[in-house]
Design an enzyme around this catalytic site. Structure first.
Site, PDB file in Angstrom:
ATOM      1  N   VAL A 141      25.216  15.984 -25.812  1.00 19.45           N
ATOM      2  CA  VAL A 141      24.641  15.783 -24.776  1.00 19.45           C
ATOM      3  C   VAL A 141      23.390  15.914 -25.006  1.00 19.45           C
ATOM      4  O   VAL A 141      22.864  17.163 -25.409  1.00 19.45           O
ATOM      5  CB  VAL A 141      25.095  16.456 -23.484  1.00 19.45           C
ATOM      6  CG1 VAL A 141      24.111  15.949 -22.224  1.00 19.45           C
ATOM      7  CG2 VAL A 141      26.523  16.046 -22.967  1.00 19.45           C
ATOM      8  N   GLU A 142      22.549  14.840 -24.933  1.00 16.47           N
ATOM      9  CA  GLU A 142      20.676  15.244 -25.084  1.00 16.47           C
ATOM     10  C   GLU A 142      20.088  14.951 -23.720  1.00 16.47           C
ATOM     11  O   GLU A 142      20.103  13.813 -23.057  1.00 16.47           O
ATOM     12  CB  GLU A 142      20.298  14.125 -26.289  1.00 16.47           C
ATOM     13  CG  GLU A 142      21.097  14.331 -27.716  1.00 16.47           C
ATOM     14  CD  GLU A 142      20.199  15.140 -28.404  1.00 16.47           C
ATOM     15  OE1 GLU A 142      19.000  15.535 -27.872  1.00 16.47           O
ATOM     16  OE2 GLU A 142      20.459  15.424 -29.609  1.00 16.47           O
ATOM     17  N   LEU A 143      19.421  15.710 -23.480  1.00 21.50           N
ATOM     18  CA  LEU A 143      18.428  15.706 -22.184  1.00 21.50           C
ATOM     19  C   LEU A 143      17.024  15.454 -22.789  1.00 21.50           C
ATOM     20  O   LEU A 143      16.508  15.885 -23.681  1.00 21.50           O
ATOM     21  CB  LEU A 143      18.401  17.156 -21.682  1.00 21.50           C
ATOM     22  CG  LEU A 143      19.766  17.751 -21.196  1.00 21.50           C
ATOM     23  CD1 LEU A 143      19.431  19.207 -20.551  1.00 21.50           C
ATOM     24  CD2 LEU A 143      20.227  16.919 -20.227  1.00 21.50           C
TER      25      LEU A 143
END
Length: 349
Positions: free
Chosen positions: A285-287
């Site tokens: 998961v990349e914010l």
């Protein structure tokens, strides 16, 4: 941040992710009518290792021991690599935050999750925590965090995936084909040993990326990806694609995120690939690195991802998600013109 009740209510209205299935004679409890979400002041958005230590100690105390603390190893400079666990169920989940020291927002999200699941004590909490055990490596790169740098701290680092005189990229040293004793990165060794000790069914690794625009003009706020290594067995990839579908739905419908597919590579040393090769349902998961006024939104996005995963693992909806829907997650667009970010790099995770 909205209360936990509001998050769960929104989920119930928009998706079945948080709906616990009733069984004959033993109806599952509903989401809590009132349970406060962890206050933002519990930990800063860009926490130091001392902030993490203090926040976790407070949560362990306020939870009456339901949140259990441990140390899985030491960084190259001797800082504790902190583990926090909640729940006692048979399904094991592992969340890892801040492998890259300059990508902090997964860490406060994880701390708030631990408070939100460990401190309130409703029938819903007891139900959830009887079905899952959540282990969180909170701030896997404390040496990088204190320097606000991608790498760990090792002036003697050499070879691929290192910055000479600076350190190693931790998220290139989870290769399951390399004996742990031969791994030069203590932070990666610690996570690998934790995986072997607990054998989690789910592993999610939280990072940050630069800023990107989609063809429709909207800005990407988060990107996700499952294992892409050809060494990952098909059942693990399928399970990871189901995990991606659950996270895409939760982050989009509940958090309001604009989720895309991350353009990651297939190197087996990347955690997303490594733990898929080992058989876990593994997800990155990349914010996105959004402006300061949107930091709380990004932390909440990661919080919703963590909570939705736990709920879906507990109620069985994770197994029922259609993996083919992962293909509908749009590819990430190009970098936002005129915006410079140190996190805008190809396959940065």
């Amino acid at each position: 941040m909205k209360s936990l009740t509001v998050v769960l209510t929104a989920a119930l209205l928009g998706t079945t992710l948080f709906a616990a299935p009733a069984r004959a004679g033993t109806p599952a409890p509903s989401a809590p009518v009132s349970a406060g979400e962890a206050p933002a002041r519990l930990i800063p958005a860009r926490p130091s290792p001392d902030d993490v230590r203090r926040s976790l100690a407070r949560i362990a105390r306020d939870s009456d021991g339901r949140v259990r603390l441990g140390v899985i190893g030491r960084s190259n400079e001797g800082r504790a690599l902190r583990l926090a666990s909640v729940g006692h169920g048979p399904t094991r989940l592992l969340y890892v935050t801040q492998q890259h020291g300059d990508e902090p927002l997964g860490t406060p999200a994880a701390v708030r999750l631990l408070w939100s699941l460990g401190v309130p004590r409703t029938a819903w909490h007891r139900w959830l925590l009887s079905r899952v055990t959540i282990d969180v490596v909170v701030q896997a790169n404390p040496d990088g965090a204190v320097r606000n740098q991608r790498y760990n701290h090792d002036p003697e680092a050499t070879g691929d995936y290192s910055e000479p005189g600076v350190g190693y990229d931790i998220n290139r040293f989870h290769n399951p084909l390399t004996p742990i004793a031969d791994n030069p990165v203590p932070e990666s060794r610690a996570v690998l040993r934790l995986w072997r000790a607990t054998r989690p069914q789910v592993v999610i690794d939280y990072h940050m990326q630069g800023r990107y625009r989609q063809p429709d003009g909207r800005e990407t706020t988060a990107s996700i990806l499952w294992p892409t290594s050809p060494l990952a067995p098909a059942p693990a990839v399928t399970a990871a694609r189901r995990l991606a579908v659950v996270n895409d739905a939760a982050m989009t419908r509940v958090a309001g995120a604009n989720v895309t597919r991350y353009p990651g590579g297939d190197y087996e040393g990347i955690a997303r690939n490594a733990y898929g090769i080992l058989g876990s349902s593994s997800l990155l998961v990349e914010l996105s690195d959004l402006p300061a006024e949107q930091v709380e939104f990004q932390i909440r996005t990661a919080f919703v991802s963590m909570l939705a995963t736990a709920q879906a693992a507990a109620d069985g909806s994770l197994r029922r998600a259609d993996p083919a829907r992962a293909d509908t997650i749009p590819a990430r667009g190009p970098a936002l013109p005129g915006v410079l970010s140190p996190l805008t790099r190809v396959d940065a995770a």
